[in-house]
Design a protein around this motif. Structure first.
Motif, PDB file in Angstrom:
ATOM      1  N   THR A   1      27.785 -31.899  17.730  1.00  0.00           N
ATOM      2  CA  THR A   1      28.726 -30.779  17.805  1.00  0.00           C
ATOM      3  C   THR A   1      28.280 -29.703  18.794  1.00  0.00           C
ATOM      4  O   THR A   1      29.021 -28.752  19.042  1.00  0.00           O
TER       5      THR A   1
ATOM      6  N   VAL B   1      33.661 -31.712  20.958  1.00  0.00           N
ATOM      7  CA  VAL B   1      34.585 -30.840  20.227  1.00  0.00           C
ATOM      8  C   VAL B   1      35.768 -31.648  19.702  1.00  0.00           C
ATOM      9  O   VAL B   1      36.050 -32.755  20.176  1.00  0.00           O
TER      10      VAL B   1
ATOM     11  N   SER C   1      34.546 -27.803  14.338  1.00  0.00           N
ATOM     12  CA  SER C   1      34.212 -27.883  15.752  1.00  0.00           C
ATOM     13  C   SER C   1      34.216 -26.501  16.407  1.00  0.00           C
ATOM     14  O   SER C   1      34.895 -25.582  15.942  1.00  0.00           O
ATOM     15  N   LYS C   2      33.454 -26.370  17.499  1.00  0.00           N
ATOM     16  CA  LYS C   2      33.592 -25.201  18.358  1.00  0.00           C
ATOM     17  C   LYS C   2      34.908 -25.303  19.137  1.00  0.00           C
ATOM     18  O   LYS C   2      35.532 -26.361  19.185  1.00  0.00           O
ATOM     19  N   LYS C   3      35.297 -24.198  19.779  1.00  0.00           N
ATOM     20  CA  LYS C   3      36.488 -24.224  20.613  1.00  0.00           C
ATOM     21  C   LYS C   3      36.281 -25.118  21.827  1.00  0.00           C
ATOM     22  O   LYS C   3      35.164 -25.259  22.328  1.00  0.00           O
TER      23      LYS C   3
ATOM     24  N   GLU D   1      33.749 -24.390  24.921  1.00  0.00           N
ATOM     25  CA  GLU D   1      32.497 -23.754  24.512  1.00  0.00           C
ATOM     26  C   GLU D   1      31.377 -24.771  24.300  1.00  0.00           C
ATOM     27  O   GLU D   1      30.377 -24.483  23.659  1.00  0.00           O
ATOM     28  N   GLU D   2      31.567 -25.980  24.854  1.00  0.00           N
ATOM     29  CA  GLU D   2      30.550 -27.018  24.693  1.00  0.00           C
ATOM     30  C   GLU D   2      29.235 -26.572  25.328  1.00  0.00           C
ATOM     31  O   GLU D   2      29.215 -25.817  26.287  1.00  0.00           O
TER      32      GLU D   2
ATOM     33  N   GLU E   1      25.089 -22.775  24.992  1.00  0.00           N
ATOM     34  CA  GLU E   1      25.503 -21.374  25.011  1.00  0.00           C
ATOM     35  C   GLU E   1      24.417 -20.482  25.620  1.00  0.00           C
ATOM     36  O   GLU E   1      23.250 -20.862  25.732  1.00  0.00           O
TER      37      GLU E   1
ATOM     38  N   GLN F   1      23.476 -16.443  21.809  1.00  0.00           N
ATOM     39  CA  GLN F   1      22.582 -16.950  20.767  1.00  0.00           C
ATOM     40  C   GLN F   1      21.585 -15.904  20.259  1.00  0.00           C
ATOM     41  O   GLN F   1      20.796 -16.191  19.353  1.00  0.00           O
TER      42      GLN F   1
ATOM     43  N   THR G   1      41.548 -24.074  16.767  1.00  0.00           N
ATOM     44  CA  THR G   1      40.238 -24.551  16.358  1.00  0.00           C
ATOM     45  C   THR G   1      39.546 -23.531  15.462  1.00  0.00           C
ATOM     46  O   THR G   1      38.849 -23.874  14.530  1.00  0.00           O
ATOM     47  N   THR G   2      39.744 -22.245  15.741  1.00  0.00           N
ATOM     48  CA  THR G   2      39.230 -21.177  14.877  1.00  0.00           C
ATOM     49  C   THR G   2      40.338 -20.171  14.671  1.00  0.00           C
ATOM     50  O   THR G   2      41.364 -20.186  15.337  1.00  0.00           O
TER      51      THR G   2
ATOM     52  N   ASP H   1      41.928 -18.160  17.702  1.00  0.00           N
ATOM     53  CA  ASP H   1      42.541 -18.830  18.866  1.00  0.00           C
ATOM     54  C   ASP H   1      43.903 -18.230  19.158  1.00  0.00           C
ATOM     55  O   ASP H   1      44.608 -17.845  18.259  1.00  0.00           O
TER      56      ASP H   1
END
Length: 233
Positions: free
Chosen positions: A87, A91, A98-100, A103-104, A107, A112, A229-230, A233
């Protein structure tokens, strides 16, 4: 201005740790249930073959019980090791698991909160950076993978002992650990658990796109569109 009061004592300890406590208790209940059912099955087979039956303490310290327990543990830790790691880079649009999209990756340090971007209450190794920060940045996957490998190895050792017990009944020569690691019994025990874990985690990611559980952090809010996804969004 008066700050919000924080309670202490047994009640607050339960409230702050209730998820871990309940799952710990459920684990204990289910392990005992597995032991009781496994002992009954073992002794029924022993009676049929005219062999000595085992007591409960003897059974729960036997290789027969240990291999059944460990083959499930190692597959669970494999599941979460792969899930946490994959993950980072992969995505699933619309899934709360999952992240958006876009945003893979690992980061930025700012996102962070590491090194120069760490807060005063960040973990010490996140603030220090360097090899300590790098090690801490991958500590979750590292520990999960280590537990998986240790439990998988323990499954192999206890599985070999259990297999040799069965071979002894049939007056066959025992197998070495190396031979057992390439045997059908070892890989049958292993792969049947792996495939079920991949099914569970994959279906959860997809179900979370379209289905909801109100109040659960594993679910999107009930009214959020399927394609989001979140919630923002």
């Amino acid at each position: 201005m008066t700050g919000r009061r924080t309670s202490s004592g047994p009640r607050s300890f339960w409230r702050n740790n209730s998820l871990t406590i309940v799952f710990g208790l459920l684990l204990l209940v289910f392990v005992v249930g597995q032991a009781v059912a496994g002992l009954a099955e073992y002794n029924e087979s022993a009676r049929t073959d005219g062999l000595q039956q085992l007591s409960f303490p003897r059974y729960v310290t036997s290789s027969s019980f240990a291999v059944d327990l460990l083959e499930n543990w190692q597959s669970e830790y494999l599941q979460f090791t792969l899930y946490i790691l994959l993950t980072v880079w992969l995505v699933q649009r619309g899934s709360s698991e999952s992240k958006k999209v876009g945003e893979e990756g690992r980061e930025s340090d700012e996102a962070q909160l590491v090194g120069a971007h760490a807060r005063s209450d960040s973990p010490p190794w996140a603030r220090r950076g360097g090899w300590r920060g790098s090690l801490y940045s991958h500590s979750l996957v590292g520990v999960m993978a280590l537990v998986f490998l240790l439990s998988w190895f323990a499954q192999a050792v206890t599985g070999r002992v259990a297999e040799n017990d069965l071979r002894l009944r049939d007056r066959l020569d025992p197998v070495s650990l190396g031979d057992y690691l390439v045997s059908p019994d070892f890989w049958s025990r292993t792969v049947q658990n792996w495939q079920s874990e991949m099914l569970a985690i994959g279906s959860m990611a997809v179900f979370a796109i379209y289905l909801r559980e109100r109040g659960s952090p594993e679910s999107k809010p009930v009214g959020v569109p399927h394609g989001a996804t979140t919630s923002d969004d």
